[in-house]
Design a protein around this motif. Structure first.
Motif, PDB file in Angstrom:
ATOM      1  N   LEU A  47      -4.071   3.403   5.322  1.00  0.00           N
ATOM      2  CA  LEU A  47      -3.488   3.360   3.982  1.00  0.00           C
ATOM      3  C   LEU A  47      -4.509   2.869   2.966  1.00  0.00           C
ATOM      4  O   LEU A  47      -4.547   3.354   1.832  1.00  0.00           O
ATOM      5  CB  LEU A  47      -2.229   2.492   3.964  1.00  0.00           C
ATOM      6  CG  LEU A  47      -1.065   2.998   4.827  1.00  0.00           C
ATOM      7  CD1 LEU A  47       0.124   2.052   4.718  1.00  0.00           C
ATOM      8  CD2 LEU A  47      -0.665   4.415   4.490  1.00  0.00           C
ATOM      9  N   GLY A  48      -5.354   1.935   3.367  1.00  0.00           N
ATOM     10  CA  GLY A  48      -6.416   1.465   2.480  1.00  0.00           C
ATOM     11  C   GLY A  48      -7.398   2.569   2.139  1.00  0.00           C
ATOM     12  O   GLY A  48      -7.864   2.676   1.001  1.00  0.00           O
TER      13      GLY A  48
ATOM     14  N   ARG B 204       2.207   1.851  -3.444  1.00  0.00           N
ATOM     15  CA  ARG B 204       1.164   2.318  -4.372  1.00  0.00           C
ATOM     16  C   ARG B 204       0.791   3.767  -4.109  1.00  0.00           C
ATOM     17  O   ARG B 204       0.561   4.543  -5.038  1.00  0.00           O
ATOM     18  CB  ARG B 204      -0.058   1.414  -4.286  1.00  0.00           C
ATOM     19  CG  ARG B 204       0.181   0.069  -4.930  1.00  0.00           C
ATOM     20  CD  ARG B 204      -1.051  -0.773  -4.930  1.00  0.00           C
ATOM     21  NE  ARG B 204      -0.805  -2.036  -5.615  1.00  0.00           N
ATOM     22  CZ  ARG B 204      -1.678  -2.990  -5.723  1.00  0.00           C
ATOM     23  NH1 ARG B 204      -2.881  -2.847  -5.182  1.00  0.00           N
ATOM     24  NH2 ARG B 204      -1.391  -4.097  -6.345  1.00  0.00           N
TER      25      ARG B 204
ATOM     26  N   LEU C 146      -6.094   4.949  -0.590  1.00  0.00           N
ATOM     27  CA  LEU C 146      -6.059   4.450  -1.970  1.00  0.00           C
ATOM     28  C   LEU C 146      -7.447   4.486  -2.593  1.00  0.00           C
ATOM     29  O   LEU C 146      -8.450   4.287  -1.913  1.00  0.00           O
ATOM     30  CB  LEU C 146      -5.538   3.012  -2.001  1.00  0.00           C
ATOM     31  CG  LEU C 146      -4.040   2.841  -1.797  1.00  0.00           C
ATOM     32  CD1 LEU C 146      -3.697   1.380  -1.555  1.00  0.00           C
ATOM     33  CD2 LEU C 146      -3.280   3.389  -2.998  1.00  0.00           C
TER      34      LEU C 146
ATOM     35  N   CYS D  26       0.840  -1.212   0.000  1.00  0.00           N
ATOM     36  CA  CYS D  26       0.000   0.000   0.000  1.00  0.00           C
ATOM     37  C   CYS D  26       0.868   1.252   0.000  1.00  0.00           C
ATOM     38  O   CYS D  26       0.589   2.210  -0.730  1.00  0.00           O
ATOM     39  CB  CYS D  26      -0.925   0.012   1.210  1.00  0.00           C
ATOM     40  SG  CYS D  26      -2.243  -1.206   1.149  1.00  0.00           S
TER      41      CYS D  26
ATOM     42  N   GLY E 119      -7.202   0.487  -6.065  1.00  0.00           N
ATOM     43  CA  GLY E 119      -5.937   0.199  -5.401  1.00  0.00           C
ATOM     44  C   GLY E 119      -4.712   0.799  -6.068  1.00  0.00           C
ATOM     45  O   GLY E 119      -3.597   0.580  -5.620  1.00  0.00           O
TER      46      GLY E 119
END
Length: 191
Positions: free
Chosen positions: A167-168, A106, A171, A103, A175
């Motif tokens: 962090l999810g 990304r 995004l 994560c 993702g």
């Protein structure tokens, strides 16, 4: 690990260990799958996890085609799902840490692309300050400031869960891009 000889049925233990290690290596590369499987059987006996793992591997081989899947199908009869389940449980925090690293990467890559779109370069520009950015620099900032604060305030176990949640949320649903909250957090981080 060298593939043991599977022609001798009296000595199948080395082949079982090899096949199980091959699946474990595949799962190490997909920490989200590991965590998903663990969450499906939270508070259940480990044998339930082994059964779910076996069913998952069967579904993967049946739903897809190709040489890699054929190789996986060849391994399945030999895999020790109990040993694999024990490994999954023992490595829960490592799976979370690997997913956090994915994560973080990304988010860093998405923020670099956003700064390129905004400023024409992969840099942060604020007033008279011009800071050239790299994936490593942005990732380090995320690790030190966002993850560090969550781990410090919540402790090592709850902090990992909080990091995954934060962090999810940063995004985009696919993702690969930043959600509006992710843009705001990253802009604040670099202001």
């Amino acid at each position: 690990m060298i593939r043991p000889d599977q022609t001798n049925p009296m000595n199948s233990r080395p082949y079982t260990q090899w096949a199980t290690a091959q699946i474990r290596q595949m799962l190490e590369e997909t920490p989200a799958v590991c965590l998903f499987l663990l969450e499906q059987t939270d508070n259940a006996p480990q044998s339930c996890l082994a059964d779910d793992l076996s069913q998952f591997l069967d579904r993967v081989t049946l739903d897809h085609q190709g040489s890699a899947i054929d190789a996986l199908a060849e391994l399945l009869p030999w895999v020790d799902c109990q040993a694999l389940a024990a490994w999954l449980v023992d490595q829960r925090s490592q799976h979370k840490a690997r997913l956090i690293a994915i994560c973080r990467y990304r988010i860093a890559a998405a923020y670099l692309e956003l700064s390129r779109q905004r400023f024409g370069v992969r840099a942060f520009i604020h007033q008279h300050t011009h800071l050239e950015l790299s994936v490593e620099l942005v990732g380090l900032a995320i690790s030190n400031h966002i993850e560090g604060a969550l781990l410090e305030s919540r402790g090592p176990l709850a902090g990992l869960d909080a990091c995954l949640t934060m962090l999810g949320a940063m995004l985009a649903p696919d993702g690969h891009g930043l959600a509006p909250m992710g843009v705001a957090v990253m802009d604040e981080l670099f202001s």
